[in-house]
Design an enzyme around this catalytic site. Structure first.
Site, PDB file in Angstrom:
ATOM      1  N   ASP A 124       0.854  -1.182   0.000  1.00  0.00           N
ATOM      2  CA  ASP A 124       0.000   0.000   0.000  1.00  0.00           C
ATOM      3  C   ASP A 124       0.890   1.232   0.000  1.00  0.00           C
ATOM      4  OD1 ASP A 124      -2.270   1.369  -0.146  1.00  0.00           O
ATOM      5  OD2 ASP A 124      -3.154   0.606   1.694  1.00  0.00           O
ATOM      6  N   HIS A 173       2.683   5.496  13.179  1.00  0.00           N
ATOM      7  CA  HIS A 173       1.663   5.812  12.166  1.00  0.00           C
ATOM      8  C   HIS A 173       0.243   5.461  12.606  1.00  0.00           C
ATOM      9  CE1 HIS A 173       1.248   1.599  11.336  1.00  0.00           C
ATOM     10  NE2 HIS A 173       0.636   1.759  10.203  1.00  0.00           N
TER      11      HIS A 173
END
Lengths: 476, 146
Positions: A95, A399
């Site tokens: 991704d 993240h």
């Protein structure tokens, strides 16, 4: 993770000294509690990364790390092109440039309360989400190549946003060095109908309220105040990025075999930065970053349109857009000097400290915003980069929460319908294509994001500024 | 090549845990049977294969020197077809003669009401990638990125 394997450096930092084939140590950030919760595979994978050619200083593990493929998710590693450094498709992931952006609305919770359900329904209707969803924008080959070079800049030229948005996106919304020729036709075909789509899994669009401010002065610089409504988008480069990952992972496995680069795991497949394959992957990966930036920009446009239906004069400026899953060329301090390095951040965010030249002028004093996504029913957070982060981990931070439980276990534990109901009782509206998808993404299937953020703050990887609480979550 | 007549339930497949993603595994008395079984496991990550009617087909051809890489290519080809043709599959036929793998996949256009697809599969990975024999049994497996 087995703590006896680690040497304690400080309350927030632990290390695995270089041994065996490792060229550098592994440095793990987090509290003892957080690190104990990490699976053993994280230590193994980070040690494997530490053995790759050209790695500089250390193989870093962020507090939200978990078992990935090749690199751990939450892994950071920089490579020196002049020391046979490598670039790894597994070190970026499928991704490419998955990331988070947050929009300001100028609204308060009371403004949306009367229309909350209608807002949720219209967002769900207008944002293509989930498996099998297609956007309204179909790109031919020529336009696809322009998008891959232009990123969010291209999207704005097509009318999906405002020029000023670009100031609040890493690289000004357009990653230089993208090479559409290095992207396969399969990848382009896979993306043709996926522009402006959210995807599935942990991707979402979320209406949030600023629940708590931890640093008033910096919050003010970021134009956020307690009680403000913001909208966050978490998604990436969709089919194009996935296919680039697929294509190059295989090519790099075969290349590593040929070049006799010793790979502890095949997913660490890599190529020398200076090689033809390395350069081609960089060109393709940068095109993937631009695709993600364009995708988030189009989604921003769709969300602004929905909000303007209810609030005709709303402007919704962009607070910031950050990417995870990238490899970027950056100048970093090494041995008292400065060096251009190729920094892989897989499931990690860039976190430049105050004054860094790549931070927008009006945010320079604050540091780069670091947007930490929650998991549907949980908080999200806004942090900023610190001066120390450069020394600690090449200016990198966490993240997100990171998974704590596999999908299959989550499915055994929860039912999607019950999760939706229980969140609704707490005032959080979920709109999702699949109840099973909701169960797999249950908030408790993730680590406690608050613990993760606190660990990042204490380790000085980033500074905690604000907490965001979910009100509406659109899931793929 | 004819549509496979065996019922879905006659194949043996499973998913296995991976922290971020999910593992898929198929068993069979032949490499072809294991391939079909792991393909059903792939679909089961997205939806119940029994919900998918095998009304139209796509063909897939792969070429590689090893069983592992053929499996990687086959699964990624299915993922690609699902993404670009907007389809899900429930029946397969494969013919495996190293280095060639030729196959057909039967399914239908994704119907979000009918299939309630849970999650998109981004790609097959090299993690736990194995396609070979354990005794007389063939096993095809890998972790897929979701």
């Amino acid at each position: 993770m087995e703590m006896s394997l680690l040497e304690k450096v400080s309350e927030s930092c632990w290390q695995i000294p270089a041994h065996g084939t490792m060229r550098v140590p592994v440095i793990i950030y987090g509290s003892e509690k957080i690190i104990q919760q990490m699976d053993q595979k994280v230590a193994e994978q980070a040690s494997n990364v530490a053995s790759l050619p050209g790695i500089v200083k250390a193989s870093y593990v962020m507090p939200d790390a978990h078992w990935g493929y090749g690199f751990p998710i939450g892994g950071v590693a920089a490579f020196d092109p002049d020391q046979d450094g490598v670039i790894s498709a597994g070190g970026v992931g499928f991704d490419i440039s998955c990331g988070v952006r947050t929009l300001l609305t100028g609204l308060q919770e009371k403004d949306i309360e009367p229309i909350k359900n209608k807002l949720a329904d219209l967002l769900f209707k207008e944002i293509p989400a989930g498996v099998g969803s297609h956007g309204k924008i179909h790109l031919d080959k020529n336009e696809m190549d322009k998008m891959l070079v232009g990123g969010a800049k291209w999207a704005i030229e097509q009318g999906y946003g405002k020029e000023e948005d670009l100031q609040r996106i890493e690289e000004g919304g357009c990653m230089p060095g993208a090479d559409p020729q290095a992207v396969s036709n399969l990848a382009k075909e896979r993306q043709a109908k996926e522009m402006g789509t959210l995807g599935s899994g942990n991707h979402y669009a979320e209406v949030q309220v600023v629940g708590k401010i931890f640093d008033e002065a910096i919050a003010k610089l970021l134009s956020i105040h307690e009680g403000d409504i913001v909208v966050s988008i978490h998604c990436g480069s969709r089919g194009l990025g996935h296919q680039i990952g697929t294509d190059y992972l295989k090519e790099m496995v075969l290349c590593a075999q040929k070049l006799k680069i010793e790979l502890p795991e095949r997913e660490l497949a890599c190529a020398p930065i200076q090689s033809d394959l390395g350069k081609r992957y960089l060109g393709a990966m940068r095109a993937g970053i631009n695709c993600a930036l364009a995708n988030r920009q189009i989604l921003t446009h769709l969300i602004r349109k929905v909000f303007s239906y209810f609030f005709p004069n709303i402007s919704m400026p962009l607070l910031y857009d950050v990417s995870h899953n990238t490899c970027k060329v950056e100048e970093h301090s090494i041995n008292g000097g400065s060096k251009k390095l190729f920094v892989h951040r897989k499931g990690a965010t860039r976190a430049f400290g105050p004054g860094h030249p790549e931070i927008p002028k009006d945010l320079k004093e604050a540091g780069q915003p670091v947007l930490i996504g929650g998991s549907m029913g949980t908080h999200s957070y806004i942090l900023v980069g610190t001066t120390q982060s450069e020394r600690l981990a090449f200016s990198s931070a966490v993240h997100g929460a990171g998974r704590a439980m596999s999908r299959s276990k989550a499915l055994k534990e929860w039912k999607g319908k019950e999760i939706i109901k229980s969140l609704e009782a707490k005032g959080i509206l979920i709109r999702a294509v699949s109840e099973r998808g909701v169960a797999e993404e249950a908030p408790l299937a993730y680590k406690d994001v608050s613990d993760v953020v606190e660990a990042a703050h204490k380790a000085k990887l980033a500074k905690l500024i604000a907490r965001l609480d979910p009100l509406i979550c659109i899931k793929g | 090549m004819n549509i496979d007549k065996q019922p879905i339930t006659s194949y043996r497949w499973e998913t296995f845990s991976h922290m971020a993603d999910i593992g898929i595994r198929g068993f069979g008395n032949s490499p072809e049977e294991a391939l079909i079984a792991v393909s059903l496991a792939l679909i089961s990550v997205i939806t119940d294969p029994q919900k998918v009617s095998p009304t139209s087909s796509v063909s897939i051809t792969c070429q590689d020197d090893s069983y592992d890489l053929l499996l990687y290519d086959w699964l990624n080809s299915l993922i690609f077809k699902m993404a670009t043709e907007n389809m899900l599959f429930s029946a397969f036929e494969v013919e495996l003669r190293l280095p060639f793998l030729r196959g057909m996949a039967w399914g239908e256009t994704i119907d979000r009401e009918k299939h309630k697809p849970a999650v998109e599969v981004k790609g097959a990975t090299f993690t736990e990638l194995f396609f070979g024999q354990n005794g007389n049994q063939w096993i095809a497996q890998c972790v897929v990125d979701v």
